[in-house]
Design a protein around this motif. Sequence first.
Motif, PDB file in Angstrom:
ATOM      1  N   VAL A  52      -8.446  -7.600   2.257  1.00  0.00           N
ATOM      2  CA  VAL A  52      -9.520  -7.738   3.255  1.00  0.00           C
ATOM      3  C   VAL A  52     -10.894  -7.534   2.608  1.00  0.00           C
ATOM      4  O   VAL A  52     -11.904  -8.071   3.085  1.00  0.00           O
ATOM      5  CB  VAL A  52      -9.291  -6.780   4.456  1.00  0.00           C
ATOM      6  N   LEU A  53     -10.923  -6.828   1.482  1.00  0.00           N
ATOM      7  CA  LEU A  53     -12.187  -6.658   0.754  1.00  0.00           C
ATOM      8  C   LEU A  53     -12.764  -8.024   0.372  1.00  0.00           C
ATOM      9  O   LEU A  53     -13.975  -8.248   0.464  1.00  0.00           O
ATOM     10  CB  LEU A  53     -11.955  -5.789  -0.492  1.00  0.00           C
ATOM     11  N   GLU A  54     -11.885  -8.946  -0.029  1.00  0.00           N
ATOM     12  CA  GLU A  54     -12.352 -10.299  -0.397  1.00  0.00           C
ATOM     13  C   GLU A  54     -12.993 -10.985   0.801  1.00  0.00           C
ATOM     14  O   GLU A  54     -14.064 -11.623   0.678  1.00  0.00           O
ATOM     15  CB  GLU A  54     -11.176 -11.151  -0.907  1.00  0.00           C
ATOM     16  N   LEU A  55     -12.387 -10.839   1.962  1.00  0.00           N
ATOM     17  CA  LEU A  55     -12.958 -11.456   3.166  1.00  0.00           C
ATOM     18  C   LEU A  55     -14.338 -10.866   3.457  1.00  0.00           C
ATOM     19  O   LEU A  55     -15.300 -11.609   3.723  1.00  0.00           O
ATOM     20  CB  LEU A  55     -12.022 -11.225   4.365  1.00  0.00           C
ATOM     21  N   LEU A  56     -14.445  -9.550   3.356  1.00  0.00           N
ATOM     22  CA  LEU A  56     -15.723  -8.907   3.688  1.00  0.00           C
ATOM     23  C   LEU A  56     -16.796  -9.271   2.669  1.00  0.00           C
ATOM     24  O   LEU A  56     -17.963  -9.466   3.024  1.00  0.00           O
ATOM     25  CB  LEU A  56     -15.542  -7.389   3.803  1.00  0.00           C
ATOM     26  N   GLU A  57     -16.408  -9.370   1.400  1.00  0.00           N
ATOM     27  CA  GLU A  57     -17.381  -9.769   0.361  1.00  0.00           C
ATOM     28  C   GLU A  57     -17.842 -11.206   0.572  1.00  0.00           C
ATOM     29  O   GLU A  57     -19.032 -11.527   0.396  1.00  0.00           O
ATOM     30  CB  GLU A  57     -16.760  -9.602  -1.026  1.00  0.00           C
ATOM     31  N   THR A  58     -16.924 -12.060   0.978  1.00  0.00           N
ATOM     32  CA  THR A  58     -17.283 -13.465   1.205  1.00  0.00           C
ATOM     33  C   THR A  58     -18.206 -13.589   2.415  1.00  0.00           C
ATOM     34  O   THR A  58     -19.224 -14.284   2.369  1.00  0.00           O
ATOM     35  CB  THR A  58     -16.016 -14.323   1.405  1.00  0.00           C
ATOM     36  N   LEU A  59     -17.860 -12.886   3.498  1.00  0.00           N
ATOM     37  CA  LEU A  59     -18.694 -12.969   4.711  1.00  0.00           C
ATOM     38  C   LEU A  59     -20.081 -12.379   4.455  1.00  0.00           C
ATOM     39  O   LEU A  59     -21.064 -12.815   5.062  1.00  0.00           O
ATOM     40  CB  LEU A  59     -18.011 -12.262   5.884  1.00  0.00           C
ATOM     41  N   ALA A  60     -20.164 -11.410   3.533  1.00  0.00           N
ATOM     42  CA  ALA A  60     -21.462 -10.787   3.221  1.00  0.00           C
ATOM     43  C   ALA A  60     -22.428 -11.798   2.614  1.00  0.00           C
ATOM     44  O   ALA A  60     -23.649 -11.610   2.653  1.00  0.00           O
ATOM     45  CB  ALA A  60     -21.262  -9.606   2.275  1.00  0.00           C
ATOM     46  N   GLN A  61     -21.880 -12.882   2.054  1.00  0.00           N
ATOM     47  CA  GLN A  61     -22.739 -13.907   1.451  1.00  0.00           C
ATOM     48  C   GLN A  61     -23.229 -14.936   2.472  1.00  0.00           C
ATOM     49  O   GLN A  61     -24.084 -15.760   2.159  1.00  0.00           O
ATOM     50  CB  GLN A  61     -21.989 -14.607   0.318  1.00  0.00           C
ATOM     51  N   GLU A  62     -22.654 -14.888   3.670  1.00  0.00           N
ATOM     52  CA  GLU A  62     -23.108 -15.785   4.749  1.00  0.00           C
ATOM     53  C   GLU A  62     -24.279 -15.084   5.435  1.00  0.00           C
ATOM     54  O   GLU A  62     -24.090 -14.262   6.331  1.00  0.00           O
ATOM     55  CB  GLU A  62     -21.973 -16.034   5.749  1.00  0.00           C
ATOM     56  N   LYS A  63     -25.488 -15.420   5.006  1.00  0.00           N
ATOM     57  CA  LYS A  63     -26.643 -14.606   5.386  1.00  0.00           C
ATOM     58  C   LYS A  63     -26.938 -14.608   6.885  1.00  0.00           C
ATOM     59  O   LYS A  63     -27.597 -13.696   7.393  1.00  0.00           O
ATOM     60  CB  LYS A  63     -27.899 -15.060   4.621  1.00  0.00           C
ATOM     61  N   THR A  64     -26.466 -15.627   7.595  1.00  0.00           N
ATOM     62  CA  THR A  64     -26.787 -15.666   9.030  1.00  0.00           C
ATOM     63  C   THR A  64     -25.854 -14.780   9.862  1.00  0.00           C
ATOM     64  O   THR A  64     -26.135 -14.513  11.028  1.00  0.00           O
ATOM     65  CB  THR A  64     -26.678 -17.107   9.584  1.00  0.00           C
ATOM     66  N   LEU A  65     -24.739 -14.339   9.279  1.00  0.00           N
ATOM     67  CA  LEU A  65     -23.761 -13.567  10.059  1.00  0.00           C
ATOM     68  C   LEU A  65     -24.095 -12.086  10.079  1.00  0.00           C
ATOM     69  O   LEU A  65     -24.661 -11.548   9.129  1.00  0.00           O
ATOM     70  CB  LEU A  65     -22.361 -13.746   9.469  1.00  0.00           C
ATOM     71  N   ARG A  66     -23.698 -11.428  11.190  1.00  0.00           N
ATOM     72  CA  ARG A  66     -23.752  -9.962  11.253  1.00  0.00           C
ATOM     73  C   ARG A  66     -22.331  -9.488  11.557  1.00  0.00           C
ATOM     74  O   ARG A  66     -21.817  -9.678  12.662  1.00  0.00           O
ATOM     75  CB  ARG A  66     -24.714  -9.512  12.343  1.00  0.00           C
ATOM     76  N   VAL A  67     -21.723  -8.907  10.555  1.00  0.00           N
ATOM     77  CA  VAL A  67     -20.296  -8.581  10.636  1.00  0.00           C
ATOM     78  C   VAL A  67     -20.119  -7.100  10.962  1.00  0.00           C
ATOM     79  O   VAL A  67     -20.796  -6.243  10.394  1.00  0.00           O
ATOM     80  CB  VAL A  67     -19.589  -8.928   9.302  1.00  0.00           C
ATOM     81  N   GLU A  68     -19.192  -6.847  11.879  1.00  0.00           N
ATOM     82  CA  GLU A  68     -18.901  -5.484  12.307  1.00  0.00           C
ATOM     83  C   GLU A  68     -17.394  -5.255  12.208  1.00  0.00           C
ATOM     84  O   GLU A  68     -16.613  -6.146  12.551  1.00  0.00           O
ATOM     85  CB  GLU A  68     -19.352  -5.356  13.767  1.00  0.00           C
ATOM     86  N   ILE A  69     -17.025  -4.080  11.742  1.00  0.00           N
ATOM     87  CA  ILE A  69     -15.602  -3.735  11.614  1.00  0.00           C
ATOM     88  C   ILE A  69     -15.277  -2.640  12.615  1.00  0.00           C
ATOM     89  O   ILE A  69     -15.992  -1.634  12.694  1.00  0.00           O
ATOM     90  CB  ILE A  69     -15.290  -3.163  10.203  1.00  0.00           C
ATOM     91  N   GLU A  70     -14.190  -2.830  13.354  1.00  0.00           N
ATOM     92  CA  GLU A  70     -13.679  -1.760  14.221  1.00  0.00           C
ATOM     93  C   GLU A  70     -12.540  -1.098  13.457  1.00  0.00           C
ATOM     94  O   GLU A  70     -11.527  -1.733  13.160  1.00  0.00           O
ATOM     95  CB  GLU A  70     -13.099  -2.357  15.516  1.00  0.00           C
ATOM     96  N   THR A  71     -12.696   0.192  13.130  1.00  0.00           N
ATOM     97  CA  THR A  71     -11.680   0.845  12.301  1.00  0.00           C
ATOM     98  C   THR A  71     -11.296   2.195  12.900  1.00  0.00           C
ATOM     99  O   THR A  71     -12.079   2.827  13.612  1.00  0.00           O
ATOM    100  CB  THR A  71     -12.162   0.959  10.832  1.00  0.00           C
TER     101      THR A  71
END
Length: 222
Positions: free
Chosen positions: A84-103
């Motif tokens: 899942v780290l790969e997914l989060l690193e990839t999404l971090a490069q999509e500058k228009t997105l604001r990603v939130e994790i529920e943990t």
Amino acid sequence: MANYKVVEIFSSINGEGTRAGQLAVFIRMQGCNLNCAYCDTKWANEADARFRWTSTEEIVELLRTMEIKNVTITGGEPLLQENVLELLETLAQEKTLRVEIETNGSVDLTPFTEIPNGPSFTMDYKLPGSGMEAQMRTKNFALLGADDTVKFVVKDYTDLCRARDVIREYDLTEKCHVYLSPVYGQIELEDIVNFMKDNRMNDVNMQLQMHKIIWDSEMRGV
Ligand SMILES: C[S@@+](CC[C@H](N)C(=O)[O-])C[C@H]1O[C@@H](n2cnc3c(N)ncnc32)[C@H](O)[C@@H]1O
Ligand SMILES: Nc1nc2[nH]cc(C(=O)O)c2c(=O)[nH]1
Ligand code: SF4
Ligand SMILES: [Mg+2]
């Protein structure tokens, strides 16, 4: 590239957290290491839950076509997905997105908080009513910042007292957002407000799950 066990992807308004009321895309991952008494997504945690292996590229592509900025990755426990780290690193490069994790508070957040332009975290602290408090990793509190949230889902007076004590012990309102949310249907809402007043709980937000008010509380995909 990596694949993830995705049980559902849908868009809605975010019903919880600092962006409640805003459009968001939800990506729900299969499986969880905890078994909270009140869990409203037990179906997603079952080992035989129907999931679709979904790749990082498919997720990025879908998010680009949906044109919704907020993305909430939830579950189940999303941070247990292999790679899942790969997914989060990839999404971090999509500058228009604001990603939130529920943990769920049991997973070490260290590797995930080190991602440049990484996601924000809503970390539950599981209270006695969940039956899972022994699994809480309080060391995570030191990793949280102003964009992050600690959330307490409260079932009764014992839970409220424990939430108050944890907030005070770790000075959480100075570090991040702090939310109190009722276990759906199990506590009088005004008891939460009265408890907040009696205990001078400044800088704490009470929040109801909006999607359970708008739609049937058992409805999936909303
Ligand atoms: C289903 S969990 C998935 C993410 C992660 N496993 C966790 O527990 O944070 C998402 C959020 O829903 C909350 N939740 C689950 N069941 C609930 C219920 N019956 N009433 C209120 N909140 C609930 C959890 O406490 C958590 O904050
Ligand atoms: N509308 C809506 N908002 C949400 N915010 C957090 C959710 C979750 O299940 O983690 C959720 C959800 O399931 N639906
Ligand atoms: S940690 Fe989250 S997904 Fe897992 S059982 Fe608890 S509420 Fe449900
Ligand atoms: Mg939910």
